[in-house]
Design a protein around this motif. Structure first.
Motif, PDB file in Angstrom:
ATOM      1  N   PRO A   6     -16.808  -0.080  22.811  1.00  0.00           N
ATOM      2  CA  PRO A   6     -17.397   0.132  21.466  1.00  0.00           C
ATOM      3  C   PRO A   6     -16.280   0.281  20.135  1.00  0.00           C
ATOM      4  N   GLY A   9     -15.571  -3.190  19.363  1.00  0.00           N
ATOM      5  CA  GLY A   9     -16.577  -3.798  18.433  1.00  0.00           C
ATOM      6  C   GLY A   9     -16.441  -3.260  16.926  1.00  0.00           C
ATOM      7  N   GLN A  10     -16.194  -2.120  17.007  1.00  0.00           N
ATOM      8  CA  GLN A  10     -15.829  -1.604  15.462  1.00  0.00           C
ATOM      9  C   GLN A  10     -14.632  -2.103  14.589  1.00  0.00           C
ATOM     10  N   SER A  59     -11.042  -5.498  27.293  1.00  0.00           N
ATOM     11  CA  SER A  59     -12.191  -5.106  26.313  1.00  0.00           C
ATOM     12  C   SER A  59     -11.811  -5.849  24.996  1.00  0.00           C
TER      13      SER A  59
END
Length: 149
Positions: A6, A9-10, A59
């Motif tokens: 997450p 992703g930001q 990631s």
């Protein structure tokens, strides 16, 4: 890795695919180099810390690779593109594992693991070269940017 997806992703829209993949591959390469310091007497917490760092770096790569790969895909092409992306990823992973397993199988000691991680460092360096060739403009749609050529 699950904790960082997450976050990455930001970060992706602000950083872009070239820098994001470069950061990821530098991280993976450095972590692979840290495995060269591991031997039979290494504290397991050190190994856990290295694995944690590896997950963080992966990631960054996962998010950037997927977002950039699907940047210019129309919604009706998503299924076919997803199948092609996943097939390519699986084949590339299989080739990498086969090469590293071959290197690992050449010796029967901790040295074999060191050589396998040295080979993974070479893969990482090659990946960095390719990541630096990515043009952020090609994935502008995935970043929410309006970049003109």
């Amino acid at each position: 890795m699950l904790l960082m997806v997450p976050v990455t992703g930001q970060l992706y829209p602000r950083v872009g695919p070239r820098r994001m993949l470069t950061i990821a591959l530098v991280g993976i390469t450095v972590v692979s180099a840290l495995f060269l310091l591991v031997d039979l007497g290494t504290n397991l917490w050190w190994v856990r810390a290295i694995m944690f760092l590896r997950g963080l770096a992966v990631s960054f790569a996962m998010v950037a690779a997927q977002a950039a790969a699907f940047a210019s895909i129309r919604s009706e092409e998503t299924g076919r593109a997803s199948a092609l992306f996943n097939t390519t990823r699986q084949v590339a992973s299989s080739i990498g594992i086969a090469v590293l397993a071959t290197v690992l199988g050449q010796h029967n000691s901790v040295t074999a693991f060191h050589r396998a991680f040295a080979a993974s460092i070479v893969f990482g360096l090659l990946g960095i070269v390719f990541a630096l060739r990515i043009h952020d403009q090609d994935a502008a749609a995935s970043c929410g940017l309006q970049i003109t050529r």
